[in-house]
Write a protein that holds these residues in place. Structure first.
Motif, PDB file in Angstrom:
ATOM      1  N   ALA A 181     -23.619  27.735  20.526  1.00  0.00           N
ATOM      2  CA  ALA A 181     -22.314  27.056  20.438  1.00  0.00           C
ATOM      3  C   ALA A 181     -21.247  27.870  21.162  1.00  0.00           C
ATOM      4  O   ALA A 181     -20.406  27.318  21.887  1.00  0.00           O
ATOM      5  CB  ALA A 181     -21.933  26.855  18.971  1.00  0.00           C
ATOM      6  N   ALA A 195     -21.790  27.429  24.813  1.00  0.00           N
ATOM      7  CA  ALA A 195     -21.318  26.113  25.267  1.00  0.00           C
ATOM      8  C   ALA A 195     -19.808  26.122  25.466  1.00  0.00           C
ATOM      9  O   ALA A 195     -19.293  25.561  26.440  1.00  0.00           O
ATOM     10  CB  ALA A 195     -21.722  25.054  24.242  1.00  0.00           C
ATOM     11  N   ALA A 226     -17.958  22.920  19.180  1.00  0.00           N
ATOM     12  CA  ALA A 226     -18.698  24.194  19.227  1.00  0.00           C
ATOM     13  C   ALA A 226     -18.121  25.182  18.218  1.00  0.00           C
ATOM     14  O   ALA A 226     -18.861  25.926  17.567  1.00  0.00           O
ATOM     15  CB  ALA A 226     -18.628  24.781  20.638  1.00  0.00           C
TER      16      ALA A 226
END
Lengths: 462, 201
Positions: free
Chosen positions: B19, B22, B35
């Protein structure tokens, strides 16, 4: 009600009230400066856990507020320094009506002061790092007021304070493993390195100073001065508490020697950068950095006198920087700008504000007969390499001030600056007088500020 | 049972890391905020030594943070038009940066905190990934949302590691509250300086 709870409730309550009154600048100004002054008097006069006569009444206020198993303590160890922070805030708020740093200044400023006071009262003192992080977050409202959108520099301060918080918490964990007593320097290497890194981040020492010049280029000078003075006071006292708590830190002679060399490095860097700036605010920002270097040099003497001197210098900078900021704010509010081109010849249009700027800048440099000089003189009297560094810094930053003097006295430009009100002229004149008065009679300021150290038994040897 | 908990911890650690990655790789508001929520949830799972109430409080703080950021008007999808001048931050640079920083952070965290009785599996990985990638995100952008997300990732990663060495509930309570303040400041800055558009599309 205990003293810490009363103080913080009063501060937050006042900040809330002032926030509601943000469109009534006169009321907000009176409440903020009066309230902060009252809080300072309360902290200095009322001796927690001791029966004290206050306004004819015998009062005994508990000094400890326990919350979730931890405590906020207002006692002999920190009473004067908390009072110093509130007094400095009251002094700065008093000039706010003339400086006009933004409508959130008083409310956010009171919260900043409350958080710094919290950082000075919290036990164990390592929690101070979290309070200072909160202070940096609230300070964004002052550095980045709604009236001046467009810059992202204040976030740099938040990033560096966040890193400082994480570093100091880790240093504290390492320090707890070592204990408070004497430990060989090799065993304390990790904790010492982390602590020094954390101090550097909080005190904006290069290379962690990046937020300072970039914020100076954008923020209102008075808001910037307020944030620097209050945040650095909190950070400096956190450093003192660290050294007071851990014998292995204050007995490490090598660390003090390193502090001396780092101080000289910062002094040279800041003085040269101050000389080369074409922005008045950035010149002042680097002058503040040079002042921090002098404080570090005083501290590096590893003696009680040096520690006291470091605190005294931090008191003198309140006056110097506030006076500079007041003058710079009046010039900026009048439309004079901040760069050398914009300020060329401004001395003929706004002589009093220009004089205030210059006196503040000379005082920040530590020029003789100004508030910044006596502390520097005392460091120089100690002799050695530190004295040479102080002389060099004083000379270089004074030269920067001389350069600004020649800039503002160039042939006048064709600009109109508004004539200030009586109150404005009164405050500018008072600022100049105060700077000169404290230069001639440092005993009016130093003993009181230095007394704040008496509560730290480890450092003061009490 | 211990193995299942350990596997859950490892999964949570690497999901949190992904996350974070990302958020660094795709600098869009529509990616950064979800995220961030995933990071908060994974971090809460990894707070094994904290009281349940505090873990729950952290998850609630995470939800509030994401809600605040989601409802803040920011003039379109926030992108990285504000990257520091002269700093390369194209997709390929970010991808290499994420891989290098992520792997070295995990290696460093594992060498500092060895999983054992006191430290659950996944804790060093999560702490290293979140601190390292959060720092990378802070370094690559000056845009308030991304800097704020990076700061929150750093604090979350630090807190995951710090719970294994510090038992004071009050201190953890204070640290857990910091992301909420950061979210409010980021929202304030976003409102004052709305982004000009999505440059990443």
């Amino acid at each position: 009600m205990n003293a810490p709870l009363a103080l913080l409730t009063f501060t937050v309550g006042l900040a809330t009230l002032v926030a509601f009154l943000r469109k009534e600048p006169l009321a907000a100004w009176l409440l903020a400066s009066g309230g902060a002054g009252l809080a300072a008097v309360f902290v200095v006069v009322i001796r927690p856990d001791v029966a004290t006569s206050f306004l004819g009444l015998s009062v005994k206020v508990p000094g400890t507020w326990t919350i979730l198993g931890r405590a906020l303590v207002l006692g002999e160890a920190n009473r004067l320094v908390v009072g110093f922070v509130y007094m400095a805030a009251a002094f700065l708020f008093a000039g706010g009506h003339v400086a006009k740093p933004g409508r959130l200044f008083y409310a956010a400023g009171l919260l900043v002061v409350g958080l710094v006071a919290g950082s000075l009262m919290v036990v164990p003192f390592l929690y101070a790092a979290v309070f200072l992080e909160g202070m940096a977050l609230v300070a964004v409202l002052i550095l980045y007021p709604p009236e001046r959108p467009g810059s992202r520099a204040p976030l740099r301060m938040v990033v560096l304070y966040t890193l400082g918080m994480l570093t100091l918490l880790t240093a504290g964990w390492q320090a707890d493993l070592l204990g408070a007593g004497s430990v060989p320097a090799e065993a304390a290497r990790t904790a010492t390195a982390l602590a020094v890194l954390g101090f550097g981040l909080l005190l904006a020492a290069p290379p962690f100073h990046l937020w300072l010049p970039s914020t100076a280029g954008h923020s209102h000078p008075y808001g910037l001065a307020f944030v620097i003075l209050i945040s650095q006071a909190g950070a400096l006292f956190t450093v003192f508490r660290f050294f007071d708590a851990y014998a292995w830190l204050r007995e490490n002679a090598l660390l003090f020697l390193a502090a001396r060399w780092v101080g000289m490095g910062i002094a040279a860097f800041a003085a040269l950068w101050a000389l080369s700036q074409r922005s008045l605010a950035r010149t002042a920002a680097y002058a503040v950095m040079a002042d921090t270097a002098v404080i570090l040099l005083a501290f590096s003497s590893m003696s009680l006198g040096g520690f006291e001197l470091a605190l005294g210098l931090s008191g003198a900078r309140v006056v110097s920087l506030a006076v500079w900021a007041l003058g710079a704010s009046v010039l900026q509010n009048g439309g004079a700008g901040d760069t050398a081109d914009e300020l060329s010849g401004v001395g003929y249009h706004a002589p009093l504000a220009t004089a205030t700027v210059l006196v503040g800048l000379f005082s920040l440099a530590g020029f003789p007969l100004t508030a910044g000089f006596p502390g520097r003189w005392a460091v120089m009297a100690g002799g050695g390499t530190a004295a040479l560094a102080v002389v060099g810094t004083l000379g270089a930053v004074s030269l920067a001030a001389v350069r600004w003097t020649s800039t503002v006295l160039r042939s006048p430009r064709d600009v109109e600056l508004p004539r200030g009100s009586v109150l404005e002229r009164l405050m500018l004149g008072a600022g100049i007088l105060l700077c000169l008065l404290l230069g001639l009679f440092p005993q009016l300021l130093y003993p009181w500020v230095v007394g704040a150290l008496s509560g730290l038994a480890g450092l003061s040897g009490g | 049972m211990t193995t299942v908990a350990g596997a859950a911890g490892l999964i949570a650690a690497w999901v949190a890391g992904c996350a974070c990655a990302a958020g660094v790789l795709v600098p869009r508001r529509s990616v950064v905020i979800p995220a961030l929520l995933i990071q908060f949830i994974c971090a809460a799972i990894l707070f094994s030594s904290l009281p349940t109430a505090l873990v729950f409080a952290y998850a609630v703080v995470g939800a509030c943070v994401c809600a605040i950021l989601a409802v803040t008007p920011a003039g379109g999808d926030v992108a990285e038009e504000s990257r520091p001048a002269g700093v390369p931050s194209g997709m390929s640079f970010r991808l290499v940066g994420v891989l290098l920083v992520g792997l070295s952070s995990v290696a460093l965290a594992r060498s500092v905190m060895e999983p054992g009785l006191a430290i659950a599996p996944g804790v060093p990985d999560a702490a290293g990934l979140m601190i390292g990638l959060g720092l990378l995100q802070v370094g690559l952008s000056e845009e308030p949302l991304r800097v704020g997300a990076g700061l929150m990732a750093m604090i979350g990663g630090f807190e995951i590691g710090y719970t294994t060495v510090e038992t004071a509930i009050a201190l953890h309570g204070l640290i857990i509250g910091v992301p909420l303040l950061i979210a409010l400041v980021v929202a304030y800055l976003l409102v004052l300086s709305p982004a000009k558009g999505d440059a990443s599309t």
